[in-house]
Design an enzyme around this catalytic site. Sequence first.
Site, PDB file in Angstrom:
ATOM      1  N   GLY A  83       0.730  -1.367   0.002  1.00  0.00           N
ATOM      2  CA  GLY A  83       0.095  -0.045   0.089  1.00  0.00           C
ATOM      3  C   GLY A  83       0.870   1.178   0.004  1.00  0.00           C
ATOM      4  N   ALA A  85      -2.228   3.460 -16.642  1.00  0.00           N
ATOM      5  CA  ALA A  85      -3.725   3.390 -16.785  1.00  0.00           C
ATOM      6  C   ALA A  85      -4.115   4.936 -17.116  1.00  0.00           C
ATOM      7  CB  ALA A  85      -4.270   3.063 -15.394  1.00  0.00           C
ATOM      8  N   TYR A 127       1.247   6.786  -6.849  1.00  0.00           N
ATOM      9  CA  TYR A 127       0.782   6.841  -8.064  1.00  0.00           C
ATOM     10  C   TYR A 127       1.850   7.361  -8.953  1.00  0.00           C
ATOM     11  CZ  TYR A 127      -2.856   7.570 -11.530  1.00  0.00           C
ATOM     12  OH  TYR A 127      -3.726   7.438 -12.731  1.00  0.00           O
ATOM     13  N   ILE A 128       1.959   7.126 -10.302  1.00  0.00           N
ATOM     14  CA  ILE A 128       3.054   7.259 -11.217  1.00  0.00           C
ATOM     15  C   ILE A 128       2.303   8.191 -12.085  1.00  0.00           C
ATOM     16  CG2 ILE A 128       4.776   6.848 -12.830  1.00  0.00           C
ATOM     17  CD1 ILE A 128       5.340   5.766  -9.929  1.00  0.00           C
ATOM     18  N   CYS A 137     -11.233 -16.633   4.750  1.00  0.00           N
ATOM     19  CA  CYS A 137     -12.767 -16.744   4.082  1.00  0.00           C
ATOM     20  C   CYS A 137     -13.724 -15.860   4.658  1.00  0.00           C
ATOM     21  CB  CYS A 137     -13.147 -18.163   4.233  1.00  0.00           C
ATOM     22  SG  CYS A 137     -13.592 -18.802   5.874  1.00  0.00           S
TER      23      CYS A 137
END
Length: 552
Positions: free
Chosen positions: A49, A240, A270-271, A407
């Site tokens: 993260g 993106a 972020y790039i 789960c």
Amino acid sequence: MEKVKQTIRAPRGTELQTKGWVQEAALRMLMNNLDPEVAEKPEELVVYGGIGRAARNWESYQAIVDSLKTLESDETLLVQSGKPVAIFKSHEDAPRVLLANSNLVPKWANWDHFRELEKKGLMMYGQMTAGSWIYIGTQGILQGTYETFGEAARQHFGGSLKGTLTLTAGLGGMGGAQPLAVTMNGGVVIAIDVDKRSIDRRIEKRYCDMYTESLEEALAVANEYKEKKEPISIGLLGNAAEILPELVKRNITPDLVTDQTSAHDPLNGYIPVGYTLEEAAKLREEDPERYVQLSKESMTKHVEAMLAMQEKGAITFDYGNNIRQVAFDEGLKNAFDFPGFVPAFIRPLFCEGKGPFRWVALSGDPEDIYKTDEVILREFADNEHLCNWIRMARQQVEFQGLPSRICWLGYGERAKFGRIINEMVANGELSAPIVIGRDHLDCGSVASPNRETEAMKDGSDSVADWPILNALINSVNGASWVSVHHGGGVGMGYSLHAGMVIVADGTEAAAKRIERVLTSDPGMGVVRHVDAGYDLAVETAKEKGVNIPMMK
């Protein structure tokens, strides 16, 4: 942050390095968070993260390790933003560790102020399970991602993603679950990442099927498999914020669109468009303000393209990284026209006290996990969806670090499972104690208006009392360690959340603690949603006998 090249790996087996199994569990899980198989950048103490760390710095890490090794079974270690600050006498049923990470007074709860403190060595970013020592690698988010795409399939595609194309980005520790979650639901996915290492890692761990640097190849393969109605996951190297606008320009509209880039942190996560990783690192160092502005501009383009795809019919949703908020703040006033994943797909599960329950074999023996899989298949045989998940996970999920399983279990189910696990440790069926924990992303442990508590029925999205109450009740009920964090998932100023871990060591005392904690913890989820006016939560509370004084 000083980089230290050392390989950290949790001890295995039954020999203790500490004065008790609860302390041992905390030590092993801290070390497991930094295992190279688990952590994204272990040399910087970064687990996942962006800059989510397990300890503030290497000196603090060593001090935590030393403290855990000498901690008595009636003492509690206090950790403040990754630094051990005190050991107090408590009692045997108290948590052995209490952690508070990244918490800021609201007026100062922003990235700029956090970074000032971080530079001075006064704070670290704990994300959710990084600073609370219960990260288990990408499997940790996999079932939640599987559930999300599964619910999208049920709502929009007749129950399966067969014959559909999902477009997403971000293949880090969290986003890396997306390719496998889509293919588990029968779909085709193109997952974009700007860092080749992230794609390679997902392919190596069998979360992603193939790698390409060519958009044309990615589209050709995707179309071929979509027509055959066969699943495949394609890792596409690129940015993106460039690729999505290009697809809009070409009038190519996927069936599903989302994003899990580290948009929560415009500086470290972020790039910006037009920069290689190396160029981005240089700019980040030389001119962080310009870097952040370029990042925000790129995110705005990214969201604009997602909105354009939504207009053309794509089922589009935010996957909890706060990218809509950044675009909105940059002037894109319709940034919130597509929903977050929780109100769109997950909230009904929260109303039943369900959430990402996980457990880890401290022995290091995969057989211990396989035996617990059998417990799920036997004890919850009537839940076909859950049993299918366990079968798929056994076949397709590779363990990272200590063997573990995740789960989604609900109110009543968690306590039942915990009791059985503790009995299995007691009678020797399992070779060592089991750690039971969860993500902070859970039904009753988060206040996050752009994610877990987005669009609450009564408008209580920003009420942050709930995670505090969650941490308090779990502490007094005897959780092994409890954490309260700020800013996980969506970044500074946008969330408060709490975590808990409890150790099943086979003792009668542990059995009592497990019963209390694994009832109150999911119970807080039911209570929180009853309070917000959800009928399903009211039904659950009445059916399960949850005592809520003002429930109607």
